[in-house]
Design an enzyme around this catalytic site. Structure first.
Site, PDB file in Angstrom:
ATOM      1  N   GLY A   1       9.873 -35.885  13.140  1.00  0.00           N
ATOM      2  CA  GLY A   1      10.196 -36.019  11.726  1.00  0.00           C
ATOM      3  C   GLY A   1      11.416 -35.189  11.386  1.00  0.00           C
ATOM      4  O   GLY A   1      12.248 -34.879  12.234  1.00  0.00           O
ATOM      5  N   CYS A   2      11.512 -34.806  10.140  1.00  0.00           N
ATOM      6  CA  CYS A   2      12.654 -34.034   9.655  1.00  0.00           C
ATOM      7  C   CYS A   2      12.744 -32.690  10.371  1.00  0.00           C
ATOM      8  O   CYS A   2      11.760 -31.962  10.474  1.00  0.00           O
ATOM      9  CB  CYS A   2      12.517 -33.820   8.158  1.00  0.00           C
ATOM     10  SG  CYS A   2      13.818 -32.793   7.459  1.00  0.00           S
ATOM     11  N   PHE A   3      13.926 -32.356  10.852  1.00  0.00           N
ATOM     12  CA  PHE A   3      14.072 -31.099  11.591  1.00  0.00           C
ATOM     13  C   PHE A   3      13.883 -29.869  10.722  1.00  0.00           C
ATOM     14  O   PHE A   3      13.570 -28.804  11.215  1.00  0.00           O
ATOM     15  CB  PHE A   3      15.348 -31.028  12.409  1.00  0.00           C
ATOM     16  CG  PHE A   3      16.652 -31.420  11.757  1.00  0.00           C
ATOM     17  CD1 PHE A   3      16.904 -31.284  10.414  1.00  0.00           C
ATOM     18  CD2 PHE A   3      17.653 -31.950  12.544  1.00  0.00           C
ATOM     19  CE1 PHE A   3      18.116 -31.643   9.852  1.00  0.00           C
ATOM     20  CE2 PHE A   3      18.880 -32.318  12.006  1.00  0.00           C
ATOM     21  CZ  PHE A   3      19.103 -32.154  10.652  1.00  0.00           C
TER      22      PHE A   3
END
Length: 175
Positions: free
Chosen positions: A11-13
């Protein structure tokens, strides 16, 4: 010190970065891009979903302080590995669950972690094992984003619950 490093995507870092930074023994976290074909990826290009890159983090850790298994189990705690090419409202191949393999030892460690994750989650993980060819650090404003932007809406709605889940599950390894 026995420093190791993994490149992981889930997902989003920003969320992965924040959760890993909370753990004692993690010496560095770098947000970036892995798994794609563009020679010099940037955020705008990766967001199109057309470069093949995933938002990923490079996690450096001292395995004498925090075992590799804990790093990998925390990874599977901070994201849902059953979601194909997404995490929540973040949709696209750039948000896939992936483990980027640098060598045979990592392949074995990652495979074992996937097996543990399958026992914990209701449903089979779709996490891919991909050869690590290159890791490209993201732009500076993405580095340690959560700490720099704690009141940002996405951080409050998405990152905080993931960080709290890791903090609760791995309290003995908190900084």
């Amino acid at each position: 010190m026995a420093e190791r490093e993994y490149v992981l995507a889930g997902g989003c870092f920003w969320c992965l970065d924040a959760a890993f930074r909370a753990l004692r023994g993690v010496t560095e976290v770098v947000s970036g891009y892995a798994g794609g074909t563009l020679a010099d990826p940037n955020y705008e290009a990766v967001c199109t979903g057309e470069t093949g890159h995933a938002e990923a983090v490079l996690v450096r850790f001292d395995d004498e302080v925090i075992p590799a298994e804990v790093i990998l189990d925390a990874f599977f705690t901070m994201h849902d590995p059953r979601q194909l090419n997404r995490q929540g409202n973040d949709v696209g191949t750039q948000y896939r669950s992936a483990m980027f393999v640098a060598d045979q030892q990592q392949r074995e460690e990652f495979t074992a972690a996937l097996e543990r994750a399958a026992e914990i989650w209701d449903g089979d993980p779709v996490t891919t094992l991909e050869d690590l060819t290159e890791f490209h650090p993201a732009e500076e404003y993405h580095q340690n984003f959560f700490a720099k932007n704690p009141e940002q809406g996405y951080c409050l709605a998405v990152a905080v619950p993931k960080v709290n889940k890791v903090r609760a599950a791995f309290s003995q390894y908190l900084k």
